[in-house]
Write a protein that holds these residues in place. Structure first.
Motif: not given
Length: 635
Positions: A495-519
């Protein structure tokens, strides 16, 4: 028995024979098609695993110094190709990879080039207009992606073997990172006009957007308080508000068919402007890209026209949410779309009228409305600079996100102007996870679209590091493979599109990339190879390897007359062999059945055919020849 009756019997025999042969051939073609697509699908998943492995070791590549010693080719830079790193591939008919004047046959005489000089290396492109990109300002994150994924060439070759001489079924294999870095194999230098005028971003392309295609209603709230008039960096003239507008405008281009979006601004008294269009919301049409751009153009213009002044009072987020939700602004709660994902994206500097703490009780009308409507709320706050790290006038939005059952993320200031969409990596990770789960975590077969090479279909697969979307890998396949292959392709389409209300968000979870020490940057060119110096600086001469045109070193030229003679000779030989094989088969069949030309034979001819084995090989002049050309084998 009359002659006419025998003729009718022969016609019936031949008709049954042709039908049986057609069923057998179609069945074999279906099996071959399924095997081919299964192989592509499995290779794409293996490629995704390799991308993830490279992503997880990017820190080690930086620390070991490898990133300083290697480079990748930019598709918008001149690259010296030779017999060791180039391949001349025949292009599908109807494609416009090269221009109609790409082949110079003679003085003043041009035609469309039928073959292009592709590299045996993958090529890279960064988001934005390549001509405006200063390689010295490539972010460490982009350079790490370029460096760490350079080893993908070895995996690309397993999908796309070196022996390939044309775009037979498979066209390109690609990886688009969530930060916008794009890598494609085989590499092809892009036209100067395309690089100078066209912004390319994989996150806006069909094969990538399919992974984030979840039916959604989106409301965007823009902080119009005075603090948004601050500069992104002390050395810049661009404000936080102007850059936020760029983030939102770029975001609109990643929406899917059927999505709706409304944009509001909020100030000291709550909502002060919105929605920014005459209607309550803008809906993404189910038509071509031109229609989508036309539908979004008025909203983009309104967004770009917004301003903020430094003396404006701090904005009140609580009042804005109360106004928005109590009046049911922006969301359609009809039964037809009630199960779609509902999202509120908030962009703010974080200096709000509420002060350091937003007090929102769990039984407040705001929380109840968010819960009742199943709204997923994302708060994006501009990262504080060093002088603001301990400033008590900032609102604690991390705690506010938890109170609102939402998600909090920071927008980085450095390099954000090069890649505004990177601010929303957490949002795309969230929706991609929904789509991947709804698709049973299988590779996703995407609908037909028409890039410059012609109608193609793709299979895409997301790369996750826990819940973070690292990027998307994809392989594209030509559609004009015949009716049987077409039916197999259609059976696999998701299907081109799916329909779902989505799971509840966790305010303490990490959905971003981990920082890398690249000065700092690994090298002065941001991981991209330096431009080659060529004696032939003409783009068409570099990229067209048609035998009738000026070809790069490595391919001999044939005259038009010689080429025509060869083609005609091959066609005549093929027709002769097919005819010989066919009549040999018919002769064998008739010799077996010639004694039975009677009524009894007519009644039992079907059994006669069943007892006649279909030869798997034909004999030509006493030599066995293969029945058909075998399917290309990967790797």
């Amino acid at each position: 028995m009359s002659t006419s009756f025998r003729a009718v019997a022969l016609i019936v025999i031949f008709s049954a024979l042709l039908e049986w042969n057609s069923i057998h051939v179609d069945g074999q073609a279906t099996t071959d098609a399924d095997a081919f697509f299964d192989e592509v699908q499995d290779r794409v998943k293996t490629l995704a695993d390799f991308v993830l492995s490279n992503y997880r070791r990017r820190q080690g590549l930086w620390e070991s110094g490898i990133c300083k010693s290697r480079c990748s080719v930019s598709s918008c830079k001149i690259r010296q190709l030779n017999e060791n790193n180039w391949q001349c591939l025949a292009l599908p008919e109807g494609g416009n990879v090269l221009s109609n004047r790409s082949c110079k046959v003679s003085a003043g005489n041009y035609k469309l080039c039928s073959k292009a000089a592709f590299s045996r290396e993958s090529y890279v492109r960064l988001p934005g207009i390549s001509a405006n990109l200063d390689p010295r300002k490539i972010s460490p994150d982009h350079e790490l992606t370029i460096c760490s994924q350079q080893d993908l060439d070895s995996e690309f070759l397993k999908i796309y073997p070196n022996s390939t001489v044309q775009f037979d079924k498979l066209t390109w294999v690609m990886f688009g990172a969530s930060n916008g870095v794009f890598r494609i194999y085989p590499g092809l230098e892009q036209t100067p006009s395309f690089c100078e005028q066209t912004s390319y971003d994989p996150r806006k392309r069909v094969w990538y957007k399919a992974i984030t295609s979840v039916s959604k209603q989106v409301i965007i709230l823009l902080d119009q308080g005075g603090s948004m008039a601050n500069k992104v960096l002390n050395t810049d003239t661009v404000t936080l508000f102007d850059t936020t507008k760029e983030i939102v405008v770029e975001f609109l281009d990643t929406l899917s068919t059927g999505d709706t979006v409304s944009v509001y601004t909020f100030g000291s008294m709550g909502l002060v402007n919105g929605p920014l269009t005459n209607s309550d919301k803008v809906k993404i049409p189910d038509t071509n890209q031109s229609a989508v751009l036309e539908a979004l153009a008025p909203l983009k213009a309104k967004i770009q026209g917004l301003t903020v002044t430094v003396d404006s009072a701090p904005a009140n987020l609580t009042a804005a949410l109360l106004n928005l939700l109590s009046n049911n602004e922006g969301f359609n709660v009809s039964s037809a779309v009630v199960k779609s994902l509902k999202v509120i994206l908030i962009f703010t500097k974080g200096r709000l009228a509420e002060g350091s703490i937003i007090s929102i009780p769990s039984n407040s009308s705001i929380v109840q409305a968010l819960t009742t409507l199943s709204v997923r709320l994302f708060i994006y706050q501009w990262k504080k600079d060093q002088s603001e790290s301990t400033d008590p006038t900032f609102t604690d939005l991390q705690s506010a996100a938890c109170a609102l059952n939402g998600y909090f993320d920071e927008i980085p200031r450095v390099y954000i102007l090069n890649d505004p969409l990177s601010a929303l990596q957490s949002f795309y990770s969230y929706v991609a996870r929904i789509r991947h789960t709804k698709n049973s975590k299988k590779p996703l077969w995407i609908p037909t679209y028409a890039p410059r090479i012609g109608d193609i279909m793709g299979v895409s697969y997301p790369v996750f590091d826990d819940d973070f979307l690292v990027g998307v890998v994809s392989a594209t396949i030509l559609r004009n493979l015949g009716q049987t292959w077409e039916s197999v392709i259609n059976a696999r389409k998701d299907p081109d599109i799916v329909i779902d209300i989505g799971p509840s968000l966790n305010c303490t979870a990490s959905l971003g990339t981990a920082d890398v020490a690249a000065p700092g940057l690994g090298n002065s060119n941001g991981g991209l190879c330096l431009v080659s110096t060529l004696a032939a600086s003409d783009y068409e001469t570099r990229t067209c390897c048609d035998s009738q045109c000026n070809a790069p070193t490595g391919e001999s030229k044939l005259s038009a007359g010689t080429t025509a003679i060869i083609v005609v000779g091959v066609l005549v030989s093929i027709v002769f062999l097919i005819s010989l094989c066919f009549w040999k088969w018919i002769s064998n069949l008739l010799s077996r059945c010639k004694e039975t030309m009677s009524l009894e034979f007519f009644q039992s001819c079907r059994e006669c055919f069943k007892s006649t084995p279909r030869p798997r090989k034909y004999e030509v002049n006493g030599r066995a020849e293969p029945e058909e050309e075998p399917m290309p084998v990967f790797g």
